[in-house]
Design a protein around this motif. Structure first.
Motif, short mmCIF file in Angstrom:
data_model
loop_
_atom_site.label_atom_id
_atom_site.label_comp_id
_atom_site.label_asym_id
_atom_site.label_seq_id
_atom_site.Cartn_x
_atom_site.Cartn_y
_atom_site.Cartn_z
N GLU A 125 13.29 8.84 -8.57
CA GLU A 125 13.44 7.39 -8.86
C GLU A 125 14.49 6.92 -7.54
OE1 GLU A 125 15.22 7.43 -12.78
OE2 GLU A 125 13.01 8.07 -13.71
N ASP A 126 15.81 7.41 -7.10
CA ASP A 126 16.32 6.78 -6.12
C ASP A 126 15.88 7.14 -4.73
OD1 ASP A 126 18.70 7.02 -8.31
OD2 ASP A 126 19.40 8.88 -7.44
N VAL A 127 14.88 7.85 -4.91
CA VAL A 127 14.52 7.82 -3.46
C VAL A 127 13.52 6.52 -3.83
CG1 VAL A 127 12.62 8.56 -2.22
CG2 VAL A 127 14.48 10.69 -2.42
N ALA A 128 12.83 6.68 -4.65
CA ALA A 128 11.81 5.41 -4.40
C ALA A 128 12.27 3.83 -4.41
CB ALA A 128 11.19 5.15 -5.81
N ARG A 129 13.27 4.04 -4.72
CA ARG A 129 14.77 2.63 -4.86
C ARG A 129 15.51 2.56 -3.76
NH1 ARG A 129 19.08 3.01 -6.01
NH2 ARG A 129 19.73 4.46 -6.63
N MET A 130 14.80 3.76 -3.25
CA MET A 130 14.96 3.42 -1.39
C MET A 130 14.01 2.72 -0.65
SD MET A 130 17.93 2.93 0.62
CE MET A 130 18.35 3.80 2.38
N MET A 131 13.22 3.54 -0.73
CA MET A 131 11.66 2.58 -0.45
C MET A 131 12.21 0.95 -0.56
SD MET A 131 9.55 5.32 0.65
CE MET A 131 9.82 7.24 0.47
N LEU A 132 12.27 0.79 -1.80
CA LEU A 132 11.79 -0.76 -1.83
C LEU A 132 13.41 -1.47 -0.96
CD1 LEU A 132 11.21 -2.96 -3.47
CD2 LEU A 132 12.36 -2.51 -5.59
N VAL A 141 0.80 -1.10 -0.06
CA VAL A 141 0.36 -0.40 -0.50
C VAL A 141 1.28 1.51 -0.31
CG1 VAL A 141 -1.43 1.62 1.42
CG2 VAL A 141 -2.11 -0.97 1.44
N VAL A 142 0.94 2.23 -0.79
CA VAL A 142 1.39 3.40 -1.22
C VAL A 142 0.36 4.39 -0.99
CG1 VAL A 142 2.20 5.15 -2.15
CG2 VAL A 142 2.90 2.45 -2.71
N THR A 143 0.46 4.86 0.95
CA THR A 143 -0.06 6.06 0.21
C THR A 143 -0.60 7.44 -0.29
OG1 THR A 143 0.32 7.03 2.84
CG2 THR A 143 -1.25 5.66 2.89
N GLY A 144 -0.48 8.10 -0.23
CA GLY A 144 -0.41 9.40 -1.10
C GLY A 144 0.53 9.30 -2.43
N ALA A 145 -0.09 8.02 -2.46
CA ALA A 145 -0.16 7.65 -4.07
C ALA A 145 0.08 8.53 -5.60
CB ALA A 145 -0.45 5.86 -4.70
N TYR A 146 -0.83 9.57 -4.91
CA TYR A 146 -1.06 10.06 -6.70
C TYR A 146 -0.10 11.47 -5.98
CZ TYR A 146 -3.15 12.39 -10.09
OH TYR A 146 -3.33 13.67 -11.36
N GLY A 147 0.68 11.88 -5.25
CA GLY A 147 1.79 12.72 -5.09
C GLY A 147 3.05 12.46 -6.26
N PHE A 148 4.04 13.73 -5.69
CA PHE A 148 5.11 13.53 -6.03
C PHE A 148 5.33 12.28 -6.16
CE2 PHE A 148 9.62 14.97 -6.11
CZ PHE A 148 9.59 14.52 -7.61
N ILE A 149 6.54 11.76 -4.49
CA ILE A 149 6.66 11.24 -4.31
C ILE A 149 6.52 9.86 -3.98
CG2 ILE A 149 7.90 10.00 -2.29
CD1 ILE A 149 9.51 12.87 -1.67
N GLY A 150 5.13 9.57 -4.06
CA GLY A 150 4.02 7.87 -3.80
C GLY A 150 4.07 8.21 -4.91
#
Length: 313
Positions: free
Chosen positions: A210-217, A6-15
């Motif tokens: 994109e690098d932030v999203a990889r760190m989330m993973l 689940v990604v909250t704020g999924a329509y936002g920039f980082i989401g």
């Protein structure tokens, strides 16, 4: 069967970047938030299932069952907003995260929480680069509220065995961001203006979304009852003047940015992160700042915000 996230704020920039990253590696992504995601087609952003809803206990009970993790991107994302509307900022940042933590405690103890905090918790420090073991010293409501959330996460991890990872994000940028320095600069250049706050000597530590999203993973493997905290940044202090000069060049402008000297209230003058812990997790920023600015300017121009100047193909 795909694992669910689940990604909250999924329509936002980082989401959006986060949802796409998880989707691309095979997760079934459930998005919760607000916006025109359904109209645009949720799979465009890597969201397999979209729910236009606030982050409440009822929403989480309805949509977050049996998920491996909640990546809580919802909440306030602006120091300026927090200064103008401190109570609303508190509600968006603190209350929504408390709902997520309480949902996991009561109904889904196996679910991990990945929480994107902010470098704003550091505030003014006498030494750079900023390390995760420094005592927080926030100077804005935004930073204070992020610090409160971090304390909540630590408490739920230690008292209730919730598996959490906290990522302190520095200056996140990238295509699709419609606020902050790069957006403001592009809009000013479209209007023929070139005056900016500060002196230009201020520094920020930039990291592409994109690098932030990889760190989330990456954080999925490290979320635990120890509640680790990790800086997410480029690991380099970059002068605002250098960032804007690069942007001016990509935009096709021959002049230079002018700085009026006004103080940017709520923000320290200098940021630089120690990213050793993130590197120990196997993460490195991949997108160079110059490439990221080039991508941003091209996105801005192609979104109809201005005509492409001579020299930009």
């Amino acid at each position: 069967m795909k694992q669910r996230v689940v990604v909250t704020g999924a329509y936002g920039f980082i989401g959006r970047y986060t949802a796409k990253c998880f989707h691309d590696v095979g997760y079934y992504v459930i998005g919760i938030g607000h916006g025109n995601c359904e109209q645009e087609g949720v799979l465009r952003w890597g969201i397999d299932e979209w729910h236009a809803s606030d982050v409440t206990m009822d929403a989480l009970k309805a949509y977050a069952c049996d998920c491996e993790a909640i990546v809580h991107c919802a909440g306030s994302g602006s120091v300026g907003f927090s200064l103008q509307e401190p109570m609303k900022d508190f509600e968006r940042t603190v209350w929504t995260t408390h709902y997520v933590l309480e949902y996991i405690r009561l109904y889904s103890p196996q679910t991990k929480l990945i929480y994107p905090s902010s470098a704003a918790v550091y505030g003014n420090q006498s030494v750079l680069p900023l390390r995760e073991d420094m005592v927080p010293n926030p100077i804005s409501p935004y930073g204070i509220h992020k610090k409160i959330v971090e304390e909540l996460c630590k408490m739920y991890a230690s008292q209730y065995n919730v598996n959490v990872a906290i990522l302190r994000l520095f200056s996140v940028y990238g295509e699709g961001l419609r606020k902050q320095l790069l957006w403001d600069a592009c809009q000013k250049l479209s209007d023929g203006k070139n005056v900016f706050w500060g002196t230009g000597e201020e520094t920020r530590d930039w990291v592409h979304a994109e690098d932030v999203a990889r760190m989330m993973l990456c954080a999925m493997k490290h979320a635990s009852e120890e509640c680790p905290i990790v800086n997410v940044a480029g690991g380099e202090a970059v002068r605002i003047d250098d960032v804007l000069s690069c942007l001016f060049e990509e935009y096709g402008r021959k002049d230079a940015p002018f700085f009026g000297g006004q103080v940017n209230v709520g923000n320290p003058n200098h940021y630089a992160a120690d990213i050793q812990k993130a590197q120990e997790w196997g993460w490195e920023p991949r997108i160079e700042m110059s490439d990221g600015i080039q991508r941003y300017v091209r996105w801005y121009l192609n979104e109809g915000q201005g005509s492409i100047p001579a020299g930009i193909k």
